[in-house]
Structures are given as C-alpha cells and as structure tokens.
Design a protein around this motif. Sequence first.
Motif, PDB file in Angstrom:
ATOM      1  N   ARG A   7       0.804  -1.223   0.000  1.00  0.00           N
ATOM      2  CA  ARG A   7       0.000   0.000   0.000  1.00  0.00           C
ATOM      3  C   ARG A   7       0.838   1.273   0.000  1.00  0.00           C
ATOM      4  O   ARG A   7       0.336   2.332   0.313  1.00  0.00           O
ATOM      5  CB  ARG A   7      -0.951   0.010   1.200  1.00  0.00           C
ATOM      6  N   GLY A   8       2.106   1.195  -0.312  1.00  0.00           N
ATOM      7  CA  GLY A   8       2.900   2.413  -0.430  1.00  0.00           C
ATOM      8  C   GLY A   8       4.095   2.448   0.488  1.00  0.00           C
ATOM      9  O   GLY A   8       4.508   1.431   1.029  1.00  0.00           O
ATOM     10  N   PRO A   9       4.656   3.649   0.679  1.00  0.00           N
ATOM     11  CA  PRO A   9       5.851   3.795   1.521  1.00  0.00           C
ATOM     12  C   PRO A   9       5.538   3.512   2.991  1.00  0.00           C
ATOM     13  O   PRO A   9       4.379   3.538   3.406  1.00  0.00           O
ATOM     14  CB  PRO A   9       6.247   5.257   1.301  1.00  0.00           C
ATOM     15  N   ALA A  10       6.591   3.290   3.766  1.00  0.00           N
ATOM     16  CA  ALA A  10       6.427   2.949   5.184  1.00  0.00           C
ATOM     17  C   ALA A  10       5.962   4.128   6.021  1.00  0.00           C
ATOM     18  O   ALA A  10       5.354   3.933   7.077  1.00  0.00           O
ATOM     19  CB  ALA A  10       7.748   2.414   5.731  1.00  0.00           C
ATOM     20  N   VAL A  11       6.238   5.331   5.586  1.00  0.00           N
ATOM     21  CA  VAL A  11       5.851   6.518   6.350  1.00  0.00           C
ATOM     22  C   VAL A  11       5.151   7.520   5.448  1.00  0.00           C
ATOM     23  O   VAL A  11       5.419   7.555   4.247  1.00  0.00           O
ATOM     24  CB  VAL A  11       7.070   7.187   7.030  1.00  0.00           C
ATOM     25  N   PRO A  12       4.252   8.322   5.983  1.00  0.00           N
ATOM     26  CA  PRO A  12       3.793   8.254   7.360  1.00  0.00           C
ATOM     27  C   PRO A  12       2.933   7.015   7.585  1.00  0.00           C
ATOM     28  O   PRO A  12       2.220   6.574   6.695  1.00  0.00           O
ATOM     29  CB  PRO A  12       2.954   9.518   7.520  1.00  0.00           C
ATOM     30  N   ALA A  13       3.037   6.483   8.767  1.00  0.00           N
ATOM     31  CA  ALA A  13       2.187   5.369   9.187  1.00  0.00           C
ATOM     32  C   ALA A  13       1.364   5.864  10.360  1.00  0.00           C
ATOM     33  O   ALA A  13       1.922   6.256  11.390  1.00  0.00           O
ATOM     34  CB  ALA A  13       3.024   4.162   9.578  1.00  0.00           C
ATOM     35  N   VAL A  14       0.058   5.874  10.188  1.00  0.00           N
ATOM     36  CA  VAL A  14      -0.836   6.451  11.187  1.00  0.00           C
ATOM     37  C   VAL A  14      -1.603   5.341  11.897  1.00  0.00           C
ATOM     38  O   VAL A  14      -2.239   4.500  11.253  1.00  0.00           O
ATOM     39  CB  VAL A  14      -1.821   7.441  10.531  1.00  0.00           C
ATOM     40  N   ASN A  43      -2.528   8.577   1.746  1.00  0.00           N
ATOM     41  CA  ASN A  43      -3.725   8.386   0.919  1.00  0.00           C
ATOM     42  C   ASN A  43      -4.927   7.975   1.752  1.00  0.00           C
ATOM     43  O   ASN A  43      -6.027   8.503   1.579  1.00  0.00           O
ATOM     44  CB  ASN A  43      -3.485   7.349  -0.180  1.00  0.00           C
ATOM     45  N   ARG A  44      -4.727   7.045   2.656  1.00  0.00           N
ATOM     46  CA  ARG A  44      -5.839   6.554   3.483  1.00  0.00           C
ATOM     47  C   ARG A  44      -6.339   7.642   4.428  1.00  0.00           C
ATOM     48  O   ARG A  44      -7.549   7.843   4.576  1.00  0.00           O
ATOM     49  CB  ARG A  44      -5.391   5.325   4.262  1.00  0.00           C
ATOM     50  N   VAL A  45      -5.419   8.359   5.078  1.00  0.00           N
ATOM     51  CA  VAL A  45      -5.807   9.413   6.017  1.00  0.00           C
ATOM     52  C   VAL A  45      -6.555  10.527   5.295  1.00  0.00           C
ATOM     53  O   VAL A  45      -7.602  10.989   5.757  1.00  0.00           O
ATOM     54  CB  VAL A  45      -4.575   9.969   6.773  1.00  0.00           C
ATOM     55  N   MET A  46      -6.039  10.946   4.145  1.00  0.00           N
ATOM     56  CA  MET A  46      -6.703  12.019   3.395  1.00  0.00           C
ATOM     57  C   MET A  46      -8.057  11.571   2.856  1.00  0.00           C
ATOM     58  O   MET A  46      -9.012  12.344   2.853  1.00  0.00           O
ATOM     59  CB  MET A  46      -5.807  12.518   2.259  1.00  0.00           C
ATOM     60  N   SER A  47      -8.160  10.325   2.429  1.00  0.00           N
ATOM     61  CA  SER A  47      -9.444   9.799   1.961  1.00  0.00           C
ATOM     62  C   SER A  47     -10.474   9.802   3.091  1.00  0.00           C
ATOM     63  O   SER A  47     -11.626  10.182   2.885  1.00  0.00           O
ATOM     64  CB  SER A  47      -9.292   8.379   1.422  1.00  0.00           C
ATOM     65  N   LEU A  48     -10.046   9.371   4.265  1.00  0.00           N
ATOM     66  CA  LEU A  48     -10.946   9.394   5.421  1.00  0.00           C
ATOM     67  C   LEU A  48     -11.365  10.817   5.756  1.00  0.00           C
ATOM     68  O   LEU A  48     -12.534  11.080   6.058  1.00  0.00           O
ATOM     69  CB  LEU A  48     -10.270   8.746   6.632  1.00  0.00           C
ATOM     70  N   HIS A  49     -10.417  11.738   5.701  1.00  0.00           N
ATOM     71  CA  HIS A  49     -10.704  13.135   6.024  1.00  0.00           C
ATOM     72  C   HIS A  49     -11.688  13.737   5.014  1.00  0.00           C
ATOM     73  O   HIS A  49     -12.685  14.352   5.402  1.00  0.00           O
ATOM     74  CB  HIS A  49      -9.405  13.944   6.058  1.00  0.00           C
ATOM     75  N   GLY A  52     -13.763  12.197   3.180  1.00  0.00           N
ATOM     76  CA  GLY A  52     -15.032  11.470   3.263  1.00  0.00           C
ATOM     77  C   GLY A  52     -15.745  11.672   4.594  1.00  0.00           C
ATOM     78  O   GLY A  52     -16.691  10.951   4.902  1.00  0.00           O
ATOM     79  N   ASP A  53     -15.277  12.632   5.386  1.00  0.00           N
ATOM     80  CA  ASP A  53     -15.872  12.943   6.701  1.00  0.00           C
ATOM     81  C   ASP A  53     -15.898  11.737   7.640  1.00  0.00           C
ATOM     82  O   ASP A  53     -16.808  11.595   8.454  1.00  0.00           O
ATOM     83  CB  ASP A  53     -17.284  13.530   6.546  1.00  0.00           C
ATOM     84  N   GLN A  54     -14.913  10.874   7.526  1.00  0.00           N
ATOM     85  CA  GLN A  54     -14.835   9.705   8.396  1.00  0.00           C
ATOM     86  C   GLN A  54     -13.699   9.791   9.403  1.00  0.00           C
ATOM     87  O   GLN A  54     -13.689   9.040  10.380  1.00  0.00           O
ATOM     88  CB  GLN A  54     -14.653   8.440   7.551  1.00  0.00           C
ATOM     89  N   LEU A  55     -12.753  10.709   9.183  1.00  0.00           N
ATOM     90  CA  LEU A  55     -11.585  10.794  10.064  1.00  0.00           C
ATOM     91  C   LEU A  55     -11.960  11.333  11.437  1.00  0.00           C
ATOM     92  O   LEU A  55     -11.571  10.751  12.455  1.00  0.00           O
ATOM     93  CB  LEU A  55     -10.489  11.652   9.425  1.00  0.00           C
ATOM     94  N   VAL A  56     -12.707  12.423  11.481  1.00  0.00           N
ATOM     95  CA  VAL A  56     -13.055  13.030  12.769  1.00  0.00           C
ATOM     96  C   VAL A  56     -13.848  12.061  13.655  1.00  0.00           C
ATOM     97  O   VAL A  56     -13.509  11.908  14.837  1.00  0.00           O
ATOM     98  CB  VAL A  56     -13.776  14.382  12.570  1.00  0.00           C
ATOM     99  N   PRO A  57     -14.876  11.376  13.132  1.00  0.00           N
ATOM    100  CA  PRO A  57     -15.560  10.396  13.990  1.00  0.00           C
ATOM    101  C   PRO A  57     -14.622   9.291  14.496  1.00  0.00           C
ATOM    102  O   PRO A  57     -14.734   8.851  15.645  1.00  0.00           O
ATOM    103  CB  PRO A  57     -16.650   9.809  13.082  1.00  0.00           C
ATOM    104  N   MET A  58     -13.698   8.866  13.652  1.00  0.00           N
ATOM    105  CA  MET A  58     -12.736   7.841  14.054  1.00  0.00           C
ATOM    106  C   MET A  58     -11.849   8.369  15.185  1.00  0.00           C
ATOM    107  O   MET A  58     -11.578   7.645  16.154  1.00  0.00           O
ATOM    108  CB  MET A  58     -11.876   7.452  12.843  1.00  0.00           C
TER     109      MET A  58
END
Length: 100
Positions: free
Chosen positions: A59-66, A77-83, A85-91
């Motif tokens: 799934r890409g480079p080792a960092v950043p790893a959240v 990519n995953r963090v920005m997609s969640l953000h 999609g309004d899913q990051l804040v609830p998480m």
Amino acid sequence: MKLASERAVVVFTLSSCCMCHTVTQLMADLGVNALVHELHSDPRGKEMEHALLKMLGSRGPAVPAVFIGGKLIGGTNRVMSLHLGDQLVPMLKNAGALWL
C-alpha cells in the motif's frame, strides 16, 4: 505495536518526508495531540521502518504510518481519503483523540 498504542493517535515519520509533515499538520489542525515518532532519531528506526512497510504491504511507503486507537489506519492516501469522506473526525472521536 507497543509504541502504536501509547496514545490515541501515533504517527511514524521521517524528517525528510513532506507527506509526513502534511499528515502531522492535519492532525494538529484538527486539534489532535498525536505522538509523532521520528524514525531517524530512534536507534531502531530502520528496523521499525521495515516492520511498518511489512505491515502496510504493497500500500505504499512505510511513512507516514498512522495508528488511531492502536490500529494501523495507513499512510497519507488513506488518512486524506478518510478526512475528505468525513470519516476521520468520527474515528478520532471514537479513539478518544478529540472531545468536540
């Protein structure tokens, strides 16, 4: 994994990574007090980077790893997609990283 569960949000970074800065800045802008673990300043940094890369797979480079709530979420990519999609804040709220 022990480091990843020390706080509600843990971000593994490298100082030379601009995407690491972007993700840590997003967390700060959201009001999250993330534990940012700089791999360059850890004697086991290379070993940890390899372990993160293995966990992320192809799934890409080792960092950043959240990690949120002790679970690997992914990289930029995953963090920005969640953000976006309004899913990051609830998480983040569910993990106890945000109270608002």
